[in-house]
Design a protein around this motif. Structure first.
Motif, mmCIF file in Angstrom:
data_model
loop_
_atom_site.group_PDB
_atom_site.id
_atom_site.type_symbol
_atom_site.label_atom_id
_atom_site.label_comp_id
_atom_site.label_asym_id
_atom_site.label_seq_id
_atom_site.Cartn_x
_atom_site.Cartn_y
_atom_site.Cartn_z
ATOM 1 N N ASP A 7 0.803 -1.222 0.000
ATOM 2 C CA ASP A 7 0.000 0.000 0.000
ATOM 3 C C ASP A 7 0.836 1.272 0.000
ATOM 4 O O ASP A 7 0.372 2.313 -0.477
ATOM 5 C CB ASP A 7 -0.932 0.002 1.219
ATOM 6 N N HIS A 8 2.053 1.223 0.551
ATOM 7 C CA HIS A 8 2.860 2.437 0.603
ATOM 8 C C HIS A 8 3.590 2.706 -0.716
ATOM 9 O O HIS A 8 4.285 3.708 -0.839
ATOM 10 C CB HIS A 8 3.882 2.353 1.746
ATOM 11 N N ARG A 10 2.183 3.027 -4.150
ATOM 12 C CA ARG A 10 1.133 3.112 -5.157
ATOM 13 C C ARG A 10 1.620 3.741 -6.464
ATOM 14 O O ARG A 10 1.003 3.562 -7.508
ATOM 15 C CB ARG A 10 -0.057 3.911 -4.613
ATOM 16 N N TYR A 11 2.721 4.470 -6.403
ATOM 17 C CA TYR A 11 3.227 5.150 -7.596
ATOM 18 C C TYR A 11 4.744 5.012 -7.632
ATOM 19 O O TYR A 11 5.457 5.612 -6.823
ATOM 20 C CB TYR A 11 2.802 6.626 -7.579
ATOM 21 N N ALA A 35 -0.063 -3.405 -12.183
ATOM 22 C CA ALA A 35 -0.215 -1.953 -12.038
ATOM 23 C C ALA A 35 -0.536 -1.315 -13.391
ATOM 24 O O ALA A 35 -0.313 -1.906 -14.455
ATOM 25 C CB ALA A 35 1.071 -1.346 -11.480
ATOM 26 N N ARG A 80 -7.010 8.250 -10.465
ATOM 27 C CA ARG A 80 -6.693 6.838 -10.267
ATOM 28 C C ARG A 80 -7.658 5.939 -11.042
ATOM 29 O O ARG A 80 -8.862 6.189 -11.079
ATOM 30 C CB ARG A 80 -6.786 6.481 -8.777
ATOM 31 N N GLN A 84 -7.201 -0.576 -11.263
ATOM 32 C CA GLN A 84 -5.769 -0.702 -11.053
ATOM 33 C C GLN A 84 -5.281 0.555 -10.340
ATOM 34 O O GLN A 84 -5.055 1.582 -10.958
ATOM 35 C CB GLN A 84 -5.036 -0.869 -12.383
ATOM 36 N N THR A 85 -5.136 0.463 -9.028
ATOM 37 C CA THR A 85 -4.824 1.653 -8.245
ATOM 38 C C THR A 85 -3.325 1.937 -8.174
ATOM 39 O O THR A 85 -2.932 3.010 -7.755
ATOM 40 C CB THR A 85 -5.375 1.510 -6.820
ATOM 41 N N SER A 86 -2.477 0.981 -8.563
ATOM 42 C CA SER A 86 -1.037 1.213 -8.571
ATOM 43 C C SER A 86 -0.596 1.692 -9.952
ATOM 44 O O SER A 86 -1.189 1.332 -10.971
ATOM 45 C CB SER A 86 -0.282 -0.065 -8.208
ATOM 46 N N ASP A 127 5.916 7.503 -4.917
ATOM 47 C CA ASP A 127 6.167 6.847 -3.638
ATOM 48 C C ASP A 127 7.555 6.215 -3.618
ATOM 49 O O ASP A 127 8.099 5.950 -2.546
ATOM 50 C CB ASP A 127 5.118 5.769 -3.378
#
Length: 222
Positions: A7-8, A10-11, A35, A80, A84-86, A127
């Motif tokens: 989760d930390h 994501r990008y 992703a 977003r 696909q949130t990553s 991130d």
């Protein structure tokens, strides 16, 4: 089998000099982690081929076109994907400033810096940045392999200057956690163990700057 990013993370943005393998690694990471992939649309720049044939004449036009294109694309990352949130990208917005410091000078560079300074605070920070650091010989080899016509006469001295500029920039970089990869020795395409070790190093990143070498290689100096 996909391996979702924690989760930390994501990008993630992959960076490096021309020919370092940014797009290849970004594609592999996006496929492995399921992703959304964001690739730089450099081929849409109408001045790029002219820049390589006459850098002094076309540097400013080339750089401003890239700045506008990268700004639009990076701003869109704020939206977003529902499924696909990553996100994995093959460049950072900071890349534009690194190149500008090499290709521009005088009033043109001052104008560029004014525009960049207005845009940069509105761009989401990654991130994690993965910096593929490679030797000029390896970069030249990779550039030759991909066979783009406008890169055929690329000067090794230009790649050396870019490498120095990237090193200086990332030596002081603190905007995101940074993983510096010894891309001269690593082969994440042909050596599955290298890619798996790199994936493991990426997933373990929490902050600061970390250096990655493939198993059994000499420690990277920076």
């Amino acid at each position: 089998m996909s391996l979702a990013l924690p989760d930390h993370l994501r990008y993630i943005a992959v960076e490096g000099v021309i020919g370092a393998g940014k797009s290849t690694l970004a594609r592999m990471l996006a496929e492995k982690t399921d992703a959304r992939m964001v690739l730089e649309s450099f081929e849409d720049n109408p001045f790029l081929e002219r820049f390589y044939s006459d850098p002094e004449r076309w540097a400013f036009q080339t750089q401003l076109t890239f700045l506008a294109s990268r700004f639009r694309q990076q701003k869109a990352l704020a939206t977003r994907d529902l499924f696909q949130t990553s996100v994995v990208s093959d460049y950072t917005f900071d890349k534009d400033r690194i190149f500008a410091r090499v290709t521009l000078d005088g009033d043109e560079h001052q104008l560029y810096e004014s525009l960049f300074s207005l845009m940069e605070p509105t761009i989401p920070a990654p991130d994690l940045v993965v910096y593929l650091r490679s030797s000029v010989d390896r970069l030249m080899h990779n550039v030759a392999l991909r066979g783009r016509s406008y890169e055929a006469q690329m000067d090794p001295a230009y790649l050396a200057e870019l490498t120095d500029a990237y090193d200086r920039y990332f030596f002081h970089y603190t905007r995101s956690p940074l993983l510096i990869v010894n891309a001269t020795q690593i082969d994440f395409v042909k050596e599955p163990s290298h890619f798996e070790e790199l994936i493991r190093a990426i997933r373990q990143m929490r902050g600061g700057t970390t250096y990655f070498n493939p198993p059994g290689e000499m420690q990277l100096s920076f």
